[in-house]
Design a protein around this motif. Structure first.
Motif, PDB file in Angstrom:
ATOM      1  N   TYR A   1      -4.326   2.782   6.561  1.00 32.94           N
ATOM      2  CA  TYR A   1      -5.336   3.374   5.680  1.00 32.94           C
ATOM      3  C   TYR A   1      -4.925   3.124   4.244  1.00 32.94           C
ATOM      4  CZ  TYR A   1      -8.497   6.452   3.323  1.00 32.94           C
ATOM      5  OH  TYR A   1      -9.464   6.915   2.493  1.00 32.94           O
ATOM      6  N   SER A  52      -3.805   5.221  -6.242  1.00 33.42           N
ATOM      7  CA  SER A  52      -4.695   5.059  -5.092  1.00 33.42           C
ATOM      8  C   SER A  52      -5.034   3.587  -4.864  1.00 33.42           C
ATOM      9  CB  SER A  52      -5.978   5.870  -5.278  1.00 33.42           C
ATOM     10  OG  SER A  52      -6.825   5.243  -6.220  1.00 33.42           O
ATOM     11  N   VAL A  53      -5.279   3.285  -3.601  1.00 26.50           N
ATOM     12  CA  VAL A  53      -5.741   1.967  -3.177  1.00 26.50           C
ATOM     13  C   VAL A  53      -7.141   2.174  -2.635  1.00 26.50           C
ATOM     14  CG1 VAL A  53      -5.380   0.077  -1.539  1.00 26.50           C
ATOM     15  CG2 VAL A  53      -3.401   1.217  -2.578  1.00 26.50           C
ATOM     16  N   ASP A  87      -6.734   2.410  -8.104  1.00 24.39           N
ATOM     17  CA  ASP A  87      -5.833   1.940  -9.160  1.00 24.39           C
ATOM     18  C   ASP A  87      -5.380   0.501  -8.934  1.00 24.39           C
ATOM     19  OD1 ASP A  87      -5.603   4.452 -10.683  1.00 24.39           O
ATOM     20  OD2 ASP A  87      -4.585   5.194  -8.889  1.00 24.39           O
ATOM     21  N   SER A  98      -9.411  -1.775   1.219  1.00 24.91           N
ATOM     22  CA  SER A  98      -8.253  -1.816   0.319  1.00 24.91           C
ATOM     23  C   SER A  98      -8.528  -2.545  -0.984  1.00 24.91           C
ATOM     24  CB  SER A  98      -7.058  -2.458   1.029  1.00 24.91           C
ATOM     25  OG  SER A  98      -7.286  -3.836   1.245  1.00 24.91           O
ATOM     26  N   ILE A 123       0.839  -1.203   0.000  1.00 24.92           N
ATOM     27  CA  ILE A 123       0.000   0.000   0.000  1.00 24.92           C
ATOM     28  C   ILE A 123       0.870   1.247   0.000  1.00 24.92           C
ATOM     29  CG2 ILE A 123      -1.609   1.355   1.419  1.00 24.92           C
ATOM     30  CD1 ILE A 123      -3.011  -1.301   2.117  1.00 24.92           C
ATOM     31  N   CYS A 124       1.923   1.256   0.793  1.00 27.68           N
ATOM     32  CA  CYS A 124       2.819   2.412   0.839  1.00 27.68           C
ATOM     33  C   CYS A 124       3.492   2.634  -0.514  1.00 27.68           C
ATOM     34  CB  CYS A 124       3.862   2.227   1.938  1.00 27.68           C
ATOM     35  SG  CYS A 124       4.924   3.674   2.156  1.00 27.68           S
ATOM     36  N   ILE A 179       2.468   1.745  -3.471  1.00 29.71           N
ATOM     37  CA  ILE A 179       1.458   2.203  -4.435  1.00 29.71           C
ATOM     38  C   ILE A 179       1.181   3.690  -4.241  1.00 29.71           C
ATOM     39  CG2 ILE A 179      -0.992   1.990  -5.063  1.00 29.71           C
ATOM     40  CD1 ILE A 179      -0.640  -1.072  -4.251  1.00 29.71           C
ATOM     41  N   CYS A 180       0.962   4.098  -3.007  1.00 32.54           N
ATOM     42  CA  CYS A 180       0.650   5.497  -2.712  1.00 32.54           C
ATOM     43  C   CYS A 180       1.820   6.426  -3.013  1.00 32.54           C
ATOM     44  CB  CYS A 180       0.200   5.636  -1.255  1.00 32.54           C
ATOM     45  SG  CYS A 180      -1.397   4.838  -0.956  1.00 32.54           S
ATOM     46  N   GLU A 181       3.048   5.960  -2.790  1.00 31.51           N
ATOM     47  CA  GLU A 181       4.212   6.796  -3.088  1.00 31.51           C
ATOM     48  C   GLU A 181       4.353   7.081  -4.574  1.00 31.51           C
ATOM     49  OE1 GLU A 181       7.987   5.903  -1.372  1.00 31.51           O
ATOM     50  OE2 GLU A 181       7.248   6.254   0.664  1.00 31.51           O
ATOM     51  N   ARG A 182       3.742   6.266  -5.408  1.00 22.19           N
ATOM     52  CA  ARG A 182       3.754   6.504  -6.859  1.00 22.19           C
ATOM     53  C   ARG A 182       2.586   7.382  -7.298  1.00 22.19           C
ATOM     54  NH1 ARG A 182       6.395   2.117 -10.561  1.00 22.19           N
ATOM     55  NH2 ARG A 182       8.002   1.330  -9.148  1.00 22.19           N
ATOM     56  N   GLY A 183       1.808   7.853  -6.340  1.00 23.64           N
ATOM     57  CA  GLY A 183       0.678   8.702  -6.676  1.00 23.64           C
ATOM     58  C   GLY A 183      -0.548   7.932  -7.122  1.00 23.64           C
TER      59      GLY A 183
END
Length: 151
Positions: free
Chosen positions: A99, A79-80, A83, A144, A70-71, A73-77
């Motif tokens: 979250y 969403s979970v 996307d 998620s 999850i981290c 994925i989110c660091e690449r901009g």
């Protein structure tokens, strides 16, 4: 994401069986090795997201790896679950505390421990008596996961 050095690869075998039942072809490029840790989940997800056709869902071998996914994925901009959906395994406390809350598979760990003790005692008394025991599991649907994005 699985770590083949852990036991006989039961989680990978279960993943492959699930794909087969769903009529989906197994693609080894979509399996990333990990070590059941947050850091290895993050690194494995980075490798998967670098693929030309990256996955729309990740099923991690445990909840720590899923949290790392999850981290990443989110660091690449991304969403979970908008996307990429993420599912873990074990239903550890982190599944409810991150979250978005993690969809995961709950195992009856207390009952598994009790049954392991029973089977161990049987095997001590009679080496041929111990047996593999199957226990029920339950999918814990949380935020998620969602529908796959259109491509």
């Amino acid at each position: 994401m699985v770590h083949e050095a852990q036991g006989p690869g039961w989680r990978l075998a279960g993943y492959r069986e699930g794909l087969k039942r769903a009529g989906i072809r197994f693609d080894p490029a979509l399996v990333a090795d990990g070590e059941f840790s947050y850091e290895s989940g993050f690194a494995a997800t980075d490798r998967l997201l670098d693929l030309k056709r990256s996955p729309t869902a990740i099923f991690a071998a445990n909840d720590d790896m899923a949290a790392g996914a999850i981290c990443a994925i989110c660091e690449r901009g991304l969403s979970v679950p908008g996307d990429v959906s993420v599912c873990g395994f074990d239903d550890t406390p982190i599944a409810r505390h991150i979250y978005p809350a993690l969809t995961t598979v709950r195992q009856p760990t207390r009952e598994m421990g009790r049954l392991a003790g029973v089977e161990l005692l049987k095997a001590i008394r009679d080496r041929a008596a111990g047996a593999m025991v199957v226990v029920p599991y339950a999918l814990q649907l949380r935020r998620s996961t969602g529908p796959a994005p259109a491509r």
